[in-house]
Scaffold this active site. Sequence first.
Site, PDB file in Angstrom:
ATOM      1  CG  HIS A  92      -0.844   4.442   5.000  1.00 31.14           C
ATOM      2  ND1 HIS A  92      -1.596   3.932   6.138  1.00 31.14           N
ATOM      3  CD2 HIS A  92      -0.476   2.921   3.832  1.00 31.14           C
ATOM      4  CE1 HIS A  92      -1.071   2.295   5.874  1.00 31.14           C
ATOM      5  NE2 HIS A  92      -0.663   2.349   4.985  1.00 31.14           N
ATOM      6  CB  CYS A 126      -1.025  -0.291   1.349  1.00 31.87           C
ATOM      7  SG  CYS A 126      -0.091  -0.956   2.972  1.00 31.87           S
TER       8      CYS A 126
HETATM    9  P1  NAP Z   1      -7.432  -9.045   8.395  1.00 31.24           P
HETATM   10  O1  NAP Z   1      -8.213  -8.214   8.313  1.00 31.24           O
HETATM   11  O2  NAP Z   1      -6.312 -10.465   9.114  1.00 31.24           O
HETATM   12  O3  NAP Z   1      -7.976 -11.290   7.126  1.00 31.24           O
HETATM   13  C1  NAP Z   1      -6.647 -12.139   6.836  1.00 31.24           C
HETATM   14  C2  NAP Z   1      -7.836 -12.712   5.928  1.00 31.24           C
HETATM   15  O4  NAP Z   1      -7.533 -14.256   5.461  1.00 31.24           O
HETATM   16  C3  NAP Z   1      -9.406 -13.277   6.261  1.00 31.24           C
HETATM   17  O5  NAP Z   1     -10.473 -13.535   5.728  1.00 31.24           O
HETATM   18  C4  NAP Z   1      -8.671 -14.707   6.913  1.00 31.24           C
HETATM   19  O6  NAP Z   1     -10.063 -15.782   7.618  1.00 31.24           O
HETATM   20  C5  NAP Z   1      -8.049 -15.195   5.889  1.00 31.24           C
HETATM   21  N1  NAP Z   1      -7.384 -16.382   6.080  1.00 31.24           N
HETATM   22  C6  NAP Z   1      -6.051 -16.167   7.220  1.00 31.24           C
HETATM   23  N2  NAP Z   1      -5.642 -17.569   7.219  1.00 31.24           N
HETATM   24  C7  NAP Z   1      -6.193 -18.233   5.933  1.00 31.24           C
HETATM   25  C8  NAP Z   1      -5.884 -19.657   5.295  1.00 31.24           C
HETATM   26  N3  NAP Z   1      -4.717 -20.544   6.413  1.00 31.24           N
HETATM   27  N4  NAP Z   1      -6.455 -19.794   5.015  1.00 31.24           N
HETATM   28  C9  NAP Z   1      -8.338 -19.854   4.138  1.00 31.24           C
HETATM   29  N5  NAP Z   1      -7.811 -18.009   4.350  1.00 31.24           N
HETATM   30  C10 NAP Z   1      -6.967 -17.685   5.235  1.00 31.24           C
HETATM   31  O7  NAP Z   1      -6.002  -8.787   7.338  1.00 31.24           O
HETATM   32  P2  NAP Z   1      -6.267  -7.469   5.956  1.00 31.24           P
HETATM   33  O8  NAP Z   1      -5.908  -6.337   6.784  1.00 31.24           O
HETATM   34  O9  NAP Z   1      -7.259  -8.230   5.288  1.00 31.24           O
HETATM   35  O10 NAP Z   1      -4.605  -8.459   5.381  1.00 31.24           O
HETATM   36  C11 NAP Z   1      -4.872  -9.706   4.553  1.00 31.24           C
HETATM   37  C12 NAP Z   1      -3.722  -9.510   3.831  1.00 31.24           C
HETATM   38  O11 NAP Z   1      -3.869  -8.416   2.948  1.00 31.24           O
HETATM   39  C13 NAP Z   1      -2.152  -9.657   4.440  1.00 31.24           C
HETATM   40  O12 NAP Z   1      -1.756 -10.003   5.168  1.00 31.24           O
HETATM   41  C14 NAP Z   1      -1.474  -9.157   3.833  1.00 31.24           C
HETATM   42  O13 NAP Z   1      -0.751  -9.888   2.830  1.00 31.24           O
HETATM   43  C15 NAP Z   1      -2.079  -8.303   3.068  1.00 31.24           C
HETATM   44  N6  NAP Z   1      -1.948  -7.117   2.863  1.00 31.24           N
HETATM   45  C16 NAP Z   1      -1.501  -5.927   1.759  1.00 31.24           C
HETATM   46  C17 NAP Z   1      -1.564  -4.814   1.726  1.00 31.24           C
HETATM   47  C18 NAP Z   1      -1.323  -3.920   1.190  1.00 31.24           C
HETATM   48  O14 NAP Z   1      -0.351  -3.312   1.016  1.00 31.24           O
HETATM   49  N7  NAP Z   1      -1.318  -4.649  -0.273  1.00 31.24           N
HETATM   50  C19 NAP Z   1      -1.937  -3.633   2.781  1.00 31.24           C
HETATM   51  C20 NAP Z   1      -2.862  -5.005   4.181  1.00 31.24           C
HETATM   52  C21 NAP Z   1      -2.819  -6.377   4.123  1.00 31.24           C
HETATM   53  P3  NAP Z   1     -10.491 -15.930   8.353  1.00 31.24           P
HETATM   54  O15 NAP Z   1     -11.666 -14.776   8.620  1.00 31.24           O
HETATM   55  O16 NAP Z   1     -11.489 -17.504   8.325  1.00 31.24           O
HETATM   56  O17 NAP Z   1     -10.038 -15.737  10.020  1.00 31.24           O
HETATM   57  O1  3JN Z   2       1.531  -2.265   7.592  1.00 28.84           O
HETATM   58  C1  3JN Z   2       0.717  -1.982   6.701  1.00 28.84           C
HETATM   59  O2  3JN Z   2       0.203  -0.154   6.406  1.00 28.84           O
HETATM   60  C2  3JN Z   2       0.606  -2.090   5.482  1.00 28.84           C
HETATM   61  C3  3JN Z   2       1.042  -4.110   5.213  1.00 28.84           C
HETATM   62  C4  3JN Z   2       1.232  -4.716   4.472  1.00 28.84           C
HETATM   63  C5  3JN Z   2       1.170  -6.146   4.964  1.00 28.84           C
HETATM   64  C6  3JN Z   2       1.147  -7.373   6.231  1.00 28.84           C
HETATM   65  C7  3JN Z   2       1.407  -7.930   6.731  1.00 28.84           C
HETATM   66  C8  3JN Z   2       1.597  -9.116   5.495  1.00 28.84           C
HETATM   67  C9  3JN Z   2       1.567  -7.265   4.110  1.00 28.84           C
HETATM   68  C10 3JN Z   2       2.150  -6.563   2.282  1.00 28.84           C
HETATM   69  O3  3JN Z   2       1.290  -6.386   1.899  1.00 28.84           O
HETATM   70  O4  3JN Z   2       3.207  -6.261   2.590  1.00 28.84           O
HETATM   71  C11 3JN Z   2       2.042  -8.376   4.307  1.00 28.84           C
HETATM   72  C12 3JN Z   2       3.089  -8.941   3.015  1.00 28.84           C
HETATM   73  O5  3JN Z   2       1.890 -10.069   2.126  1.00 28.84           O
HETATM   74  O6  3JN Z   2       4.176  -9.550   2.751  1.00 28.84           O
END
Ligand code: NAP
Ligand code: 3JN
Length: 352
Positions: free
Chosen positions: A256, A130
């Site tokens: 952010h 992000c």
């Molecule tokens: P979150 O609110 O904690 O949600 C996690 C999601 O993943 C929930 O739907 C959870 O399902 C599911 N999950 C966890 N373990 C799983 C498994 N073993 N099999 C299937 N589904 C599973 O987290 P979030 O903020 O949405 O972020 C999720 C991910 O997106 C992060 O870990 C990161 O990799 C990525 N992310 C990227 C950015 C970016 O900068 N582009 C920003 C934020 C996040 P349950 O409800 O069943 O637990």
């Molecule tokens: O912390 C933030 O503001 C952005 C977080 C992104 C993030 C959080 C957990 C795992 C990532 C990401 O997209 O870089 C990951 C990940 O997939 O490595």
Amino acid sequence: MSKEYNVAILGATGAVGRRMIDQLAKSTIPVKSVKLLASSRSAGTHLKFRNQDLVVEETTPDSFDGVDLVLSSAGGSVSKKFLPEAVKRGAVCVDNTSAFRMDEDVPLVVPEVNPEALKNHHGIIANPNCSTIQMVMALEPVRRKFGLKQIIVSTYQAASGAGQAAIDELKKESQAYLDGKNMQEDAKILPTKGDKKHYPLAFNLLPQIDVLEDSGYSHEEWKMIHETKKIMLNDMNSKDIKVTATCVRVPVPIAHGESVYFTVEDESATAEDIMDVIADFPGDVLQDDIKNQIYPQPINAEGSRDTFVGRIRPDYENKGAFNMWVVSDNLLKGAAWNTVENAEYLVKMGLI
Ligand code: NAP
Ligand code: 3JN
């Protein structure tokens, strides 16, 4: 008739996944069916896509049978486990985690910036971090017109970047502080879930996002440096633009902020020239009117797909150098919207 797509959302119950459902509903993608996937913890949960009531399913490799498009945001290890299975079954996956971002055969795409990279996909497209997305959105029009030499960025990252649980933690700590209680016992996730120590974010600042590495940088800072180079220059280690970053978590729930200092090749560029190219760039909104105290703020960016840019001003002591302030909703342009937008481009470009 144009093709309609069977779509799966992996991580559908998360802070990002729920917004993916909403962004997909508002997108131009012709959707035939939607499957919501998560872990066994939330299997059986009911969520809505448009007016349809859908039941969340536990993810297994067979969940991807008959799926054309996967929008994935369930963490890197889940992506590594399931996306190759989805590709084997014929799906194209847009992944919002860092699992494949640095793989040579995986395009890392912000559609306004490097859409052509989508043409090189082999089944997986990566969504950048992000903090990287909103910075390259603000800087790409500058790079195209004036050339970029160096970027020095300091981030002010919202709690929601660490998931729904981090927003809840911030709220609990804030209440504890206002009640005159100790906040430490509520600090269970931040600065980063897997690390040894946890600190309160409420009424505080944490200069650690993701793990701290032996280089002295946090992994979030590493991502910003190398993702920016891959997106802008198609080479994660390019020396053509120098990038350095300091990433800080701030007690803001969503959106952010970034203070970006940059130098350009064309030293005749003025702050007004920089404002003009940013104002013309799709997805960027210029909010820069200092006489009327207009500048980007997280509370105004929340819920928008746009990247807001303001406080653009020259460094009067260095020619060709500027400062600016960039704000965007980290869960939309920084995650769910950029993912769905990549999928829209795949459809429009006939790549799926
Ligand atoms: P979150 O609110 O904690 O949600 C996690 C999601 O993943 C929930 O739907 C959870 O399902 C599911 N999950 C966890 N373990 C799983 C498994 N073993 N099999 C299937 N589904 C599973 O987290 P979030 O903020 O949405 O972020 C999720 C991910 O997106 C992060 O870990 C990161 O990799 C990525 N992310 C990227 C950015 C970016 O900068 N582009 C920003 C934020 C996040 P349950 O409800 O069943 O637990
Ligand atoms: O912390 C933030 O503001 C952005 C977080 C992104 C993030 C959080 C957990 C795992 C990532 C990401 O997209 O870089 C990951 C990940 O997939 O490595």
